[in-house]
Write an enzyme that holds these catalytic residues in place. Structure first.
Site, PDB file in Angstrom:
ATOM      1  N   ALA A 125       0.851  -1.192   0.000  1.00 55.14           N
ATOM      2  CA  ALA A 125       0.000   0.000   0.000  1.00 55.14           C
ATOM      3  C   ALA A 125       0.884   1.239   0.000  1.00 55.14           C
ATOM      4  CB  ALA A 125      -0.898   0.001   1.224  1.00 55.14           C
ATOM      5  N   CYS A 126       0.308   2.295  -0.472  1.00 50.16           N
ATOM      6  CA  CYS A 126       0.929   3.609  -0.486  1.00 50.16           C
ATOM      7  C   CYS A 126       1.470   3.923   0.923  1.00 50.16           C
ATOM      8  CB  CYS A 126      -0.151   4.621  -0.869  1.00 50.16           C
ATOM      9  SG  CYS A 126       0.456   6.255  -1.117  1.00 50.16           S
TER      10      CYS A 126
END
Lengths: 75, 375
Positions: free
Chosen positions: A13-14
């Site tokens: 994820a970011c």
């Protein structure tokens, strides 16, 4: 497309896809191409903007079975 | 220094109370320009998180030391990273739990009035997107109007006040957000009402909502009266609740009016819009409290966070209700319109039941502001 290095950022994820991309890019020479595989949808806009601000070139991108693939040429 | 967490509910309170807040938005520039957290006394600084991977020293002078600081990103991951870096530099900051995704989905229930014999009407303010939905409660029964796709919130709220949802309405086929109406009706066994002229292509069964229909909620009989008011869509229908509240859907807002173009039929529907606003609504009591399905700007919020105004006041103040010249009106609502909402065609098809996107896709379709109005 020919790549000098492939980075697997699937499932991350970011901000991790970009953190890893930046690190991988540091190990390449100018003109070499990094291929990135990611599944985070936000990666598309962010990688494009990051490449631009860092003087790199996003040469191509595509989607294959929900995996986003990017090719970035080091500036 | 520590990193704190702020929820969408906490930030909503700051918006309602007009508190100060400094927002460090670390999404990329185009996302920030398109849509951000709005508050009357909020200040902003936007720099993408990927510009900060080597450190935050370069932006320390942009961040005030005398204000509460909130770091915001799309989903929360990058804001935590940046908040921790700022914390290492000695600042006390917070990050927004769940990021803009959570902000877009947050609903804040606000009671907007008492109805006869103990009935109540609540407005659910979707603060991040400007959508407004409603629950009318009477003697243990409830009706939901223009529900968002966050259906659990209505179900849990009804539960918490001991009410059973028996009727669900949509004022029109929405183009800016995915309706939760059908889903709530399926889960509760409630009747789902839709205006048939907007529902010609829907793939599911529904109860046709016609002009003049009266639906009664609870034993105390709170009356919901349907008033055909086309123009935003051909089926758009308003509701008069308990002879006191006018639920105006996307026809009339506080500081703007509906746009007729989201189904590609602006020229055809502009006459309907004018008739609804200048004739049908004109015949109603000026004392009705207008409760629209959207707000556009944060200044439209009342002190308590609700969005409402007397119909008479809107006839005095809302520019869109005061254009004498028909051609000028036509121009206003068909030319120079703001950009259409993100994915509005796909959203319409989802609301017709033709598309069945998963939750993540639905979220993506709804990203951004709603843009259903013209000023």
């Amino acid at each position: 497309m020919e790549a000098n290095k492939i980075l697997d950022a699937k499932g991350l994820a970011c901000p991790m896809p970009i953190v890893k991309t930046k690190k991988a890019m540091n190990e390449l020479e100018s003109g070499q191409v990094l291929e990135i595989h990611a599944t985070d949808k936000g990666a598309k806009n962010d990688l494009a903007a990051w490449a631009k601000s860092g003087g790199h070139e996003l040469i191509s991108h595509e989607v294959e079975n929900d995996v986003l693939k990017f090719w970035i040429k080091k500036g | 220094m520590t990193v704190n967490v702020m929820t969408s509910k906490d930030v909503t309170k700051k918006v309602f109370d007009k508190e100060e807040l400094f927002i460090l938005d670390v999404r990329n520039e185009s996302d920030f320009q398109d849509w951000k957290i709005e508050g009357e006394n909020f200040d902003y600084f936007n720099i993408p998180y990927f510009e900060l991977l080597d450190g935050v020293e370069g932006i320390m002078d942009k961040i005030p030391s005398d204000k509460e600081v909130l770091v915001v990103c799309a989903k929360e991951g990058s804001s935590i990273m940046v908040a921790e870096m700022l914390s290492d530099e000695g600042l006390t900051v917070s990050y927004l739990k769940g990021g803009m995704k959570a902000w877009s989905e947050h609903l804040e229930p606000v009671k907007v009035g008492d109805l006869k014999d103990g009935g109540e009407i609540y407005q659910f303010v979707r603060i991040g997107k400007g959508c407004l939905s409603y629950m009318v409660v009477s003697n243990g029964d409830a009706a939901v109007i223009d529900a968002t796709r966050m259906t659990d919130i209505y179900l849990e709220f009804a539960d918490s006040i001991g009410a059973k949802i028996t009727h669900v309405f949509d004022t029109h086929l929405h183009a800016d957000h995915i309706s939760g109406g059908r889903n709530i009706a399926e889960k509760t066994g409630a009747t789902y009402w839709l205006p048939p002229k907007d529902a010609t292509e829907v793939t599911f069964s529904y109860q046709p909502l016609e002009d003049g229909n009266d639906v009664e909620i609870g034993n105390v009989k709170i009356n919901i009266h349907a008033l055909y008011s086309p123009g935003h869509t051909i089926g758009s229908t308003s509701f008069i609740v308990d002879e006191r509240f006018l639920l105006s859907g996307d026809i009339l807002f506080i500081d703007s009016i509906g746009r007729p173009d989201l189904a590609g039929l602006a020229q055809d529907w502009v006459g309907d819009l004018r008739e609804s606003l200048y004739k049908r609504y004109r015949e109603l009591s000026e004392d009705l409290i207008v409760l629209p399905a959207h707000f556009m700007i944060i200044e439209e919020l009342n002190e308590d966070g609700s969005v409402s105004e007397k119909l008479g006041t809107l006839y005095a103040k809302n520019h869109g209700l005061n254009i004498e010249d028909e051609n000028e009106f036509r121009k206003l609502v068909t030319e120079n319109l703001p950009p259409q909402p993100n994915a509005y065609q796909e959203i319409r098809e989802t609301n017709m039941g033709k598309l069945n996107p998963d939750e993540e896709k639905q979220r993506e379709m709804e990203i951004g502001p709603n843009r259903c109005a013209v000023r």
